[in-house]
Write a protein that holds these residues in place. Sequence first.
Motif: not given
Lengths: 234, 234
Positions: A82, A88, A93-95, A97-98, A101-102, A105-106, A121, A125-126, A129
């Motif tokens: 997908r 990495v 690493l999928l998705q 938003l994940a 976010r990762y 963080r970096q 978050d 998310d909104t 959406e």
Amino acid sequence: MLAFKATTSFPPLLLAAPDTIQQHQTRLLPAAMPEYKLIYFNARGRAELVRWIFAYGDIPYTDERFEMEDWPEKKPSVPGGRVPVLLVDDKPLLQSLAIARYAARQASLIPEDSLEAARCDALVDTTAEIMGEVYSNVFKLDKEKMAEVFKDDLTPKLITPFLTSLEADLEDQEWFASGQVTWADLAIGLVVGGLKQFDADLLSQYPGVEALVSRVMALPNIKEWNDKQPELNF
Amino acid sequence: MLAFKATTSFPPLLLAAPDTIQQHQTRLLPAAMPEYKLIYFNARGRAELVRWIFAYGDIPYTDERFEMEDWPEKKPSVPGGRVPVLLVDDKPLLQSLAIARYAARQASLIPEDSLEAARCDALVDTTAEIMGEVYSNVFKLDKEKMAEVFKDDLTPKLITPFLTSLEADLEDQEWFASGQVTWADLAIGLVVGGLKQFDADLLSQYPGVEALVSRVMALPNIKEWNDKQPELNF
């Protein structure tokens, strides 16, 4: 297939192969950074927030893109099957938003306080959406019908409540959370800013949101990234 | 409307009013915990993962529920105007996954390592995506047609790729990430476990996933929570 290294202001050493980095590592450098490869269509879509975050943080990565029509052929070779996917050090690493976010963080784009981080978050998310609903319509409607659906359905149902709450939350703050730029600001700049293509006056009643979007677009690394972007359909 | 305090094993002091907590606070107690109120339909739906996380972490909260048909009347009084919403000392936090991630942080259900935390995020996003697709069908199809769509469409498109990758990722690990229970394990137990209602044999080819689901269901606080749940339609 396009594949190019994002230009960055990192010192050349960090753009070298990982074993070279390790050999030359000194206390002046951060811990060895993983090798990142982002794989997605040659489109903004669900990868662009990740690209903005990497651009903002001057984080080197390979921005591998392919054309939509090549997906069936490409899919079996894509780890996880997908996209977007972030490799990495070759681990998928999928998705979207994940991944974002990762990356955030970096790039130090997430507040330390856990409730402030959660507010970011929720906001991201909104935006995701809203983007999902808008694009599911864009792909099936012609331009005229889309303008109608945007105005009569999406705006009252989703966009007005979101802009209203955002305007109230912002008050006179420069950034949405923690007095610092966060990935939520970038998501608003990207998604809310992008909605103006469907209604040029969309933000006229939301001066705080409009100013935030302009502020994000004017961040030097974001401006530089956008200025060099090719024209893309979505 | 139902409103009840979740039973917990917290010392009574922490269930007292906030000013009482502050007055009596000693070094033996953690920093004053916010007052939590979760507002949602009287249903599992998009709030149940949050409830499981609070149950797992013995975190006290008010679990305020209302019946679906009361929503139009209730909506204007709900901060943010959407559910689920978590009130944190009366401040609204929206979006079910943002709420769950925040609760998971409080319950020590998120790995310290940022890439492991991101893998959990991705997994939770995929469970939420699957739940969304399944329920959008459940609400419009009769039982027989739903079984057909589940088997012929949802399973090959979404569920098989997910279970296959999960089985491979788990190998012979007890938990999905970091050698500890995380909110990703709870999400798998809740969502993947719940899918068995549409196909009792769903997990027969995924022994690692099946064992993980059983392990989650057997966690004492999760078992206790589920045992006392009322019968609900979704």
